[in-house]
Design a protein around this motif. Structure first.
Motif, PDB file in Angstrom:
ATOM      1  N   GLN A  16      22.534  30.095  43.916  1.00 50.77           N
ATOM      2  CA  GLN A  16      21.488  30.796  43.174  1.00 50.77           C
ATOM      3  C   GLN A  16      20.310  31.142  44.085  1.00 50.77           C
ATOM      4  O   GLN A  16      19.757  32.232  44.000  1.00 50.77           O
ATOM      5  N   ASN A  17      19.948  30.240  44.995  1.00 51.83           N
ATOM      6  CA  ASN A  17      18.843  30.500  45.922  1.00 51.83           C
ATOM      7  C   ASN A  17      19.172  31.588  46.938  1.00 51.83           C
ATOM      8  O   ASN A  17      18.279  32.286  47.414  1.00 51.83           O
TER       9      ASN A  17
ATOM     10  N   GLU B   4      19.527  39.909  40.523  1.00 48.04           N
ATOM     11  CA  GLU B   4      20.541  40.461  39.615  1.00 48.04           C
ATOM     12  C   GLU B   4      21.920  39.820  39.802  1.00 48.04           C
ATOM     13  O   GLU B   4      22.822  40.049  39.004  1.00 48.04           O
ATOM     14  N   TRP B   5      22.097  38.998  40.831  1.00 46.47           N
ATOM     15  CA  TRP B   5      23.384  38.355  41.099  1.00 46.47           C
ATOM     16  C   TRP B   5      23.359  36.855  40.778  1.00 46.47           C
ATOM     17  O   TRP B   5      24.375  36.182  40.857  1.00 46.47           O
ATOM     18  N   GLU B   6      22.208  36.316  40.402  1.00 48.18           N
ATOM     19  CA  GLU B   6      22.077  34.874  40.206  1.00 48.18           C
ATOM     20  C   GLU B   6      23.045  34.324  39.164  1.00 48.18           C
ATOM     21  O   GLU B   6      23.656  33.272  39.371  1.00 48.18           O
ATOM     22  N   ALA B   7      23.205  34.994  38.040  1.00 49.58           N
ATOM     23  CA  ALA B   7      24.114  34.506  36.999  1.00 49.58           C
ATOM     24  C   ALA B   7      25.550  34.470  37.513  1.00 49.58           C
ATOM     25  O   ALA B   7      26.291  33.506  37.267  1.00 49.58           O
TER      26      ALA B   7
ATOM     27  N   LEU C 183      20.588  42.305  50.591  1.00 48.53           N
ATOM     28  CA  LEU C 183      19.323  43.006  50.403  1.00 48.53           C
ATOM     29  C   LEU C 183      18.200  42.070  50.807  1.00 48.53           C
ATOM     30  O   LEU C 183      18.271  40.860  50.535  1.00 48.53           O
ATOM     31  N   GLN C 184      17.179  42.618  51.436  1.00 50.63           N
ATOM     32  CA  GLN C 184      16.033  41.803  51.789  1.00 50.63           C
ATOM     33  C   GLN C 184      15.074  41.754  50.602  1.00 50.63           C
ATOM     34  O   GLN C 184      14.620  42.785  50.108  1.00 50.63           O
ATOM     35  N   VAL C 185      14.812  40.529  50.133  1.00 48.78           N
ATOM     36  CA  VAL C 185      13.910  40.295  49.002  1.00 48.78           C
ATOM     37  C   VAL C 185      12.834  39.335  49.485  1.00 48.78           C
ATOM     38  O   VAL C 185      13.148  38.218  49.908  1.00 48.78           O
ATOM     39  N   ASP C 186      11.587  39.766  49.426  1.00 54.05           N
ATOM     40  CA  ASP C 186      10.471  38.928  49.900  1.00 54.05           C
ATOM     41  C   ASP C 186      10.739  38.375  51.297  1.00 54.05           C
ATOM     42  O   ASP C 186      10.611  37.177  51.550  1.00 54.05           O
ATOM     43  N   ASP C 187      11.149  39.240  52.203  1.00 59.72           N
ATOM     44  CA  ASP C 187      11.386  38.915  53.615  1.00 59.72           C
ATOM     45  C   ASP C 187      12.543  37.953  53.852  1.00 59.72           C
ATOM     46  O   ASP C 187      12.641  37.349  54.908  1.00 59.72           O
ATOM     47  N   GLU C 188      13.414  37.770  52.863  1.00 56.56           N
ATOM     48  CA  GLU C 188      14.608  36.946  53.040  1.00 56.56           C
ATOM     49  C   GLU C 188      15.831  37.752  52.641  1.00 56.56           C
ATOM     50  O   GLU C 188      15.805  38.480  51.661  1.00 56.56           O
ATOM     51  N   TRP C 189      16.905  37.594  53.413  1.00 56.36           N
ATOM     52  CA  TRP C 189      18.150  38.241  53.032  1.00 56.36           C
ATOM     53  C   TRP C 189      18.778  37.506  51.869  1.00 56.36           C
ATOM     54  O   TRP C 189      18.785  36.278  51.829  1.00 56.36           O
TER      55      TRP C 189
ATOM     56  N   MET D 278      22.248  37.591  49.049  1.00 51.26           N
ATOM     57  CA  MET D 278      23.608  38.077  48.790  1.00 51.26           C
ATOM     58  C   MET D 278      23.606  38.714  47.404  1.00 51.26           C
ATOM     59  O   MET D 278      23.139  38.111  46.451  1.00 51.26           O
ATOM     60  N   CYS D 279      24.125  39.942  47.317  1.00 49.29           N
ATOM     61  CA  CYS D 279      24.033  40.713  46.075  1.00 49.29           C
ATOM     62  C   CYS D 279      25.404  41.104  45.515  1.00 49.29           C
ATOM     63  O   CYS D 279      25.511  42.062  44.747  1.00 49.29           O
ATOM     64  N   GLY D 280      26.448  40.416  45.919  1.00 49.34           N
ATOM     65  CA  GLY D 280      27.748  40.687  45.352  1.00 49.34           C
ATOM     66  C   GLY D 280      28.692  41.371  46.311  1.00 49.34           C
ATOM     67  O   GLY D 280      28.362  41.674  47.445  1.00 49.34           O
ATOM     68  N   GLU D 281      29.877  41.605  45.799  1.00 46.20           N
ATOM     69  CA  GLU D 281      30.913  42.252  46.598  1.00 46.20           C
ATOM     70  C   GLU D 281      30.740  43.765  46.556  1.00 46.20           C
ATOM     71  O   GLU D 281      30.381  44.332  45.542  1.00 46.20           O
ATOM     72  N   ALA D 282      31.015  44.401  47.679  1.00 42.72           N
ATOM     73  CA  ALA D 282      30.934  45.861  47.759  1.00 42.72           C
ATOM     74  C   ALA D 282      32.179  46.466  47.116  1.00 42.72           C
ATOM     75  O   ALA D 282      33.232  45.841  47.074  1.00 42.72           O
ATOM     76  N   ASP D 283      32.038  47.681  46.636  1.00 44.91           N
ATOM     77  CA  ASP D 283      33.181  48.384  46.004  1.00 44.91           C
ATOM     78  C   ASP D 283      34.171  48.861  47.024  1.00 44.91           C
ATOM     79  O   ASP D 283      33.930  49.097  48.138  1.00 44.91           O
TER      80      ASP D 283
END
Length: 123
Positions: free
Chosen positions: A43-44, A49-52, A110-116, A118-123
């Motif tokens: 989760q961290n 949008e990928w946490e769940a 994706l970089q969020v608040d200066d941290e990379w 993981m946002c899921g698998e690519a299509d």
């Protein structure tokens, strides 16, 4: 005055370096946490949008004695706002005496608040 200019230049340089970073590290850490079924770490490491989905993935290998084999990740391009990371290797699971192999693939970061993240698998 010269010191201020040098300090500002150094700060701009450090900000640019921090912004780039290496998105492969977050994917590798995510995959390691996944085989360990570590929901908090997943989760961290995940985009909001990928946490769940990350929490659900923690459960997916919980009782399967999962392990990573031959993990090797590299940046492989972009998809819109995402940097893509492609990983070779596999997750191997054993459940009720049956062994299965799950190939790794390409993941969005994706970089969020200066941290990379993981946002899921690519299509």
């Amino acid at each position: 005055m010269r010191r201020i200019v040098l300090l500002l230049g150094l700060l701009l340089f450090l900000a640019a370096c921090a912004e780039e970073g290496d998105p492969t590290e977050v994917v590798e850490a995510y995959l390691k946490a996944r085989v360990e079924s570590n929901a908090d770490t997943l989760q961290n490491l995940a985009c909001p949008e990928w946490e769940a989905q990350a929490v659900a993935q923690a459960d997916s290998f919980r009782s399967m004695n999962a392990r990573l084999e031959n993990l090797a990740c590299r940046q492989s391009g972009e998809e819109g706002k995402y940097k893509l990371v492609t990983c070779d290797g596999k997750i191997v699971t054993t459940y009720n005496g049956e062994t299965r192999e799950w190939p790794l693939g390409t993941y969005r970061t994706l970089q969020v608040d200066d941290e990379w993240k993981m946002c899921g698998e690519a299509d």
